[in-house]
Design a protein around this motif. Structure first.
Motif, PDB file in Angstrom:
ATOM      1  N   ARG A 237      12.823   9.575  -4.490  1.00 47.77           N
ATOM      2  CA  ARG A 237      12.848   8.414  -3.601  1.00 47.77           C
ATOM      3  C   ARG A 237      11.432   8.134  -3.118  1.00 47.77           C
ATOM      4  NH1 ARG A 237      12.044   9.931   1.585  1.00 47.77           N
ATOM      5  NH2 ARG A 237      12.697  12.026   2.262  1.00 47.77           N
ATOM      6  N   GLY A 238      11.253   7.005  -2.454  1.00 46.16           N
ATOM      7  CA  GLY A 238       9.944   6.666  -1.917  1.00 46.16           C
ATOM      8  C   GLY A 238       9.518   7.668  -0.859  1.00 46.16           C
ATOM      9  N   ARG A 239       8.244   7.970  -0.822  1.00 41.07           N
ATOM     10  CA  ARG A 239       7.698   8.922   0.149  1.00 41.07           C
ATOM     11  C   ARG A 239       6.611   8.253   0.975  1.00 41.07           C
ATOM     12  NH1 ARG A 239      11.100  13.450   0.230  1.00 41.07           N
ATOM     13  NH2 ARG A 239      11.792  13.799  -1.934  1.00 41.07           N
ATOM     14  N   SER A 240       6.538   8.646   2.234  1.00 47.71           N
ATOM     15  CA  SER A 240       5.518   8.141   3.142  1.00 47.71           C
ATOM     16  C   SER A 240       4.543   9.251   3.494  1.00 47.71           C
ATOM     17  CB  SER A 240       6.170   7.612   4.425  1.00 47.71           C
ATOM     18  OG  SER A 240       5.215   7.446   5.459  1.00 47.71           O
ATOM     19  N   TYR A 241       3.341   8.861   3.873  1.00 43.23           N
ATOM     20  CA  TYR A 241       2.347   9.846   4.311  1.00 43.23           C
ATOM     21  C   TYR A 241       2.844  10.627   5.515  1.00 43.23           C
ATOM     22  CZ  TYR A 241       1.051   6.899   8.314  1.00 43.23           C
ATOM     23  OH  TYR A 241       1.068   6.179   9.490  1.00 43.23           O
ATOM     24  N   ARG A 242       3.788  10.037   6.286  1.00 42.20           N
ATOM     25  CA  ARG A 242       4.315  10.726   7.465  1.00 42.20           C
ATOM     26  C   ARG A 242       5.125  11.970   7.089  1.00 42.20           C
ATOM     27  NH1 ARG A 242       3.653   7.285  11.816  1.00 42.20           N
ATOM     28  NH2 ARG A 242       3.374   5.068  11.300  1.00 42.20           N
TER      29      ARG A 242
ATOM     30  N   GLY B 198       0.530   5.331   1.786  1.00 44.46           N
ATOM     31  CA  GLY B 198      -0.442   5.767   2.769  1.00 44.46           C
ATOM     32  C   GLY B 198      -0.365   4.980   4.056  1.00 44.46           C
ATOM     33  N   SER B 199      -1.168   5.378   5.029  1.00 38.31           N
ATOM     34  CA  SER B 199      -1.156   4.711   6.328  1.00 38.31           C
ATOM     35  C   SER B 199      -1.605   3.261   6.231  1.00 38.31           C
ATOM     36  CB  SER B 199      -2.060   5.474   7.299  1.00 38.31           C
ATOM     37  OG  SER B 199      -3.390   5.543   6.788  1.00 38.31           O
ATOM     38  N   ASP B 200      -2.337   2.931   5.171  1.00 35.51           N
ATOM     39  CA  ASP B 200      -2.791   1.554   4.971  1.00 35.51           C
ATOM     40  C   ASP B 200      -1.825   0.738   4.120  1.00 35.51           C
ATOM     41  OD1 ASP B 200      -3.121   2.817   2.575  1.00 35.51           O
ATOM     42  OD2 ASP B 200      -5.237   2.286   2.305  1.00 35.51           O
ATOM     43  N   GLY B 201      -0.688   1.336   3.764  1.00 34.93           N
ATOM     44  CA  GLY B 201       0.309   0.649   2.954  1.00 34.93           C
ATOM     45  C   GLY B 201       0.076   0.736   1.465  1.00 34.93           C
ATOM     46  N   ALA B 202      -1.043   1.325   1.049  1.00 33.05           N
ATOM     47  CA  ALA B 202      -1.352   1.434  -0.381  1.00 33.05           C
ATOM     48  C   ALA B 202      -0.657   2.655  -0.979  1.00 33.05           C
ATOM     49  CB  ALA B 202      -2.863   1.530  -0.583  1.00 33.05           C
TER      50      ALA B 202
ATOM     51  N   ASP C 231      -6.893  14.625   2.123  1.00 31.41           N
ATOM     52  CA  ASP C 231      -7.502  15.022   3.396  1.00 31.41           C
ATOM     53  C   ASP C 231      -6.839  16.260   3.979  1.00 31.41           C
ATOM     54  OD1 ASP C 231      -9.239  12.898   3.225  1.00 31.41           O
ATOM     55  OD2 ASP C 231      -8.036  11.579   4.519  1.00 31.41           O
ATOM     56  N   GLN C 232      -5.558  16.487   3.669  1.00 28.68           N
ATOM     57  CA  GLN C 232      -4.839  17.654   4.195  1.00 28.68           C
ATOM     58  C   GLN C 232      -5.075  18.912   3.366  1.00 28.68           C
ATOM     59  OE1 GLN C 232      -0.898  16.009   3.895  1.00 28.68           O
ATOM     60  NE2 GLN C 232      -0.845  15.325   6.042  1.00 28.68           N
TER      61      GLN C 232
END
Length: 669
Positions: A374-379, A530-534, A421-422
């Motif tokens: 499924r879709g994943r978010s940076y969160r 990502g946090s920028d929507g990309a 970055d993590q």
């Protein structure tokens, strides 16, 4: 030309075109070779022979260094082979490389070696050593080598295959892609006592071998291939001194006492039934308890560290491993495919083509599919997936060994998906998590090994590999542990840090591995928002903490010599009644212990008390609780520890507290 000898300019030491290493170091028998601009060379060879460049670096190689020990042992292998052919003139030479702690040499011989043969061969080796036969290097053409070794069919094969010789089968010790060399063993009158095809280098003469021994023999296939003839392999060892040889032999004796295969039988932990197959273990009830205790504690630690548990099947379509690259790079380590799902009409016409299924050798491709489901978010990142996943690898029968080298295993496998970055912080905390958990199991002496890229067996760009390798180096530095390099030892998809742990007798075991993978996310098209929507590509970190449950059980069994700390012991307490009249009383004590989560049994057999104590000691149970009339009247027990110490009339509640505290604190008793 600028010449540096042992780190100093050579103004005070004249090095000319004829100067040899013996001229510089011949008085020091601990120096067995020299390194000239990084190349290992015989001491007897002119130092400047074939060397080009304005800067010449010359360094002595001591017999206690890794390279020096390998030279010592390779030279001893030649002496052993010379002894064999002296005793058995019909013996044909195979390969004789140095290995960890010793050497081996393979022979085509009509009959296997016996223990009496090994004693005789050692005596012959001693005579050769006392003769101080010189190792003399000669460069030869391919045709000259074939003519001189016409009676050695295996050497002729190596000559023909010199460009394909590898370290895997030991052939690289004898031939390379370029110049062939033969080493003559010369007596004091310069007559040839023996010779062998070899790349060298060797010690100057056999008198440089102060301590050696022949250890055992076995059957071995030529170059490790079962399709080839079976040869007789002679194993030996060599050390810089007799004291070091004796210490090594003592370590071997201690290792034999700790052999997990023997202890597994004696303690009724596990077995390897022939009916199931090589490298496939079954765990008996007591071994199952030990394994469950290990797994349960690990699971809880992973819960506390925010891992999420997943499960995946044991087999999969071959397409999955085509995507991951395993079929291209790892197929030889996989079991053959099962061709399934084909459908045919009555006349035999294929109506639906089948496809190949494979037993999985790795869990990582399936974890990639879980991330991609499924879709994943940076969160959500870092997303830490964990599985006790069973995997299967086709190990050659000659390398299968107890629980430490198996064909079916359960990996405590984790895959962490994070942002670039993590990555650095995640690796640092992950490595600390690994080390802390290993310490909880009683291992606390570590160093790290960094396996880097093999350009011939890898995927991805140089930039990706450099970034992943740098991140691992940073995490290793933060741990404060020593880091050694393993050039070219990485898997095809990622560099690796492995935790090397020393056990109670100083042996090193490779346990946990951590890999930074920038390849599989690309191959599986893994993305997150990502946090920028990309859309961005995650970094994937592979981590196996124990390596495998089976192997870790074997390692811990040998580390503790079967004397597990109470929290891991299959049976933590044995109740031993003085007489049958006190069975019920100890049954009540056992009930209190069980209520506190303690694994306890009461020996109600007809054996005498002393026999029951001996049986409990042989089973390496941490605590024995003995009870007779006075104990029952006082509501107490007599505490007996497995080391023989005893404490009488301990109140039952106090005894329960002593036992549960020891289990909770994971102490050894």
């Amino acid at each position: 030309m600028s010449i540096t000898v042992a780190g100093e300019k050579s103004e005070g030491q004249q090095v000319t075109g004829t100067t040899t290493g013996l001229d510089l170091y011949g008085d020091d028998k601990t120096i067995v070779a020299v390194r000239v601009n990084g190349e290992l060379r015989d001491l007897s060879r002119p130092l400047l022979d074939g060397v080009e460049g304005a800067e010449i670096q010359i360094e002595p190689v001591g017999n206690a260094s890794p390279d020096g020990l390998a030279i010592l042992r390779h030279s001893a292998a030649h002496v052993a082979a010379q002894a064999v052919q002296a005793a058995h003139p019909d013996a044909k030479l195979g390969i004789g490389p140095p290995i960890t702690d010793g050497f081996y040499y393979d022979f085509d011989l009509a009959t296997p070696f016996t223990p009496e043969d090994l004693k005789d061969l050692e005596k012959r080796m001693t005579r050769i050593v006392k003769e101080r036969q010189r190792f003399v290097r000669r460069e030869v053409s391919d045709d000259e080598a074939r003519a001189e070794l016409a009676q050695e069919p295996y050497k002729l094969e190596l000559i023909a295959d010199k460009g394909g010789a590898t370290a895997d089968d030991g052939a690289s010790a004898e031939v390379g892609a370029g110049q062939l060399t033969i080493y003559d063993n010369l007596r004091r009158d310069d007559s040839v006592a023996w010779k062998d095809l070899c790349r060298g280098p060797h010690v100057p003469h056999t008198g440089y071998l102060p301590a050696y021994a022949l250890m055992r023999s076995s059957a071995a296939y030529w170059r490790g291939d079962q399709a080839n003839p079976q040869l007789q392999r002679l194993y030996g060892t060599a050390w810089p001194s007799r004291d070091e040889l004796k210490a090594y032999q003592t370590r071997l004796e201690e290792a034999a006492k700790r052999d997990h295969r023997r202890l597994g039988r004696e303690l009724d932990l596990f077995s390897f039934p022939d009916e199931i197959g090589s490298g496939l273990a079954v765990f008996h009830p007591k071994g199952g308890v030990l394994r469950k205790a290990m797994e349960d504690y690990s699971r809880q630690r992973h819960v506390d560290a925010d891992y999420e548990f997943v499960y995946s099947p044991h087999i999969t379509k071959g397409e999955l491993f085509e995507i991951s690259g395993h079929l291209g790079f790892y197929k030889d380590g996989m079991f053959p495919p099962m061709h399934l799902d084909e459908e045919r009409d009555e006349d035999g016409t294929v109506r639906k083509p089948g496809q190949d299924y494979y037993l999985k050798p790795m869990n990582c491709p399936m974890h990639c599919l879980i991330f991609r489901s499924r879709g994943r978010s940076y969160r959500e990142l870092p997303l830490r997936l964990f599985e006790f996943g069973s995997v299967y690898r086709y190990e050659m029968s000659g390398v299968v060994h107890g629980l430490t080298r198996v064909r079916g295993m359960t990996q405590d496998d984790a895959h962490i998906f994070c942002t670039v970055d993590q990555m650095a912080d995640e690796l640092t905390s992950l490595l600390q998590f690994v080390l802390d958990l290993l310490k909880d199991y009683g291992l606390d002496d570590f160093y790290l090994e960094l396996s880097t890229r093999d350009p011939e067996k890898s995927i991805g760009t140089d930039e990706e590999w450099e970034r992943a390798t740098a991140a691992l180096e940073q995490a290793a530095a933060a741990s404060g542990l020593d880091l050694v390099l393993d050039p070219g030892g990485a898997a095809f998809y990622a560099p690796k840090i492995s935790v090397q742990a020393r056990d109670a007798i100083g042996r090193t075991w490779q346990l946990s591995t951590i890999q930074v993978d920038l390849m599989l996310p690309e191959r599986f098209g893994l993305e997150f928002t990502g946090s920028d929507g990309a859309r961005q590509r995650p970094v994937m970190i592979h981590r196996a903490l124990f390596g495998s449950i089976e192997r870790f059980v074997g390692v811990l069994t040998e580390h503790y010599a079967g004397v597990f700390p109470p929290w891991l012991s299959p049976v933590q307490v044995i109740g031993i009644p003085v007489a049958a009249d006190y069975n019920d009383y100890l049954g009540e004590v056992a009930a209190k212990l069980r209520a506190a989560g303690v694994r306890v049994e009461v020996d109600t057999s007809d054996d005498r008390m002393q026999k029951k104590i001996r049986t409990a000691q042989q089973s390496k149970v941490p605590f024995m609780l003995i009870a007779g009339g006075e104990d029952a009247e006082a509501g107490a027990v007599s505490f007996r520890f497995r080391d023989g110490r005893q404490q009488n009339k301990v109140p039952v509640d106090e005894a329960v507290a002593i036992i549960t505290d020891a289990i909770r604190d994971r102490v050894q008793v």
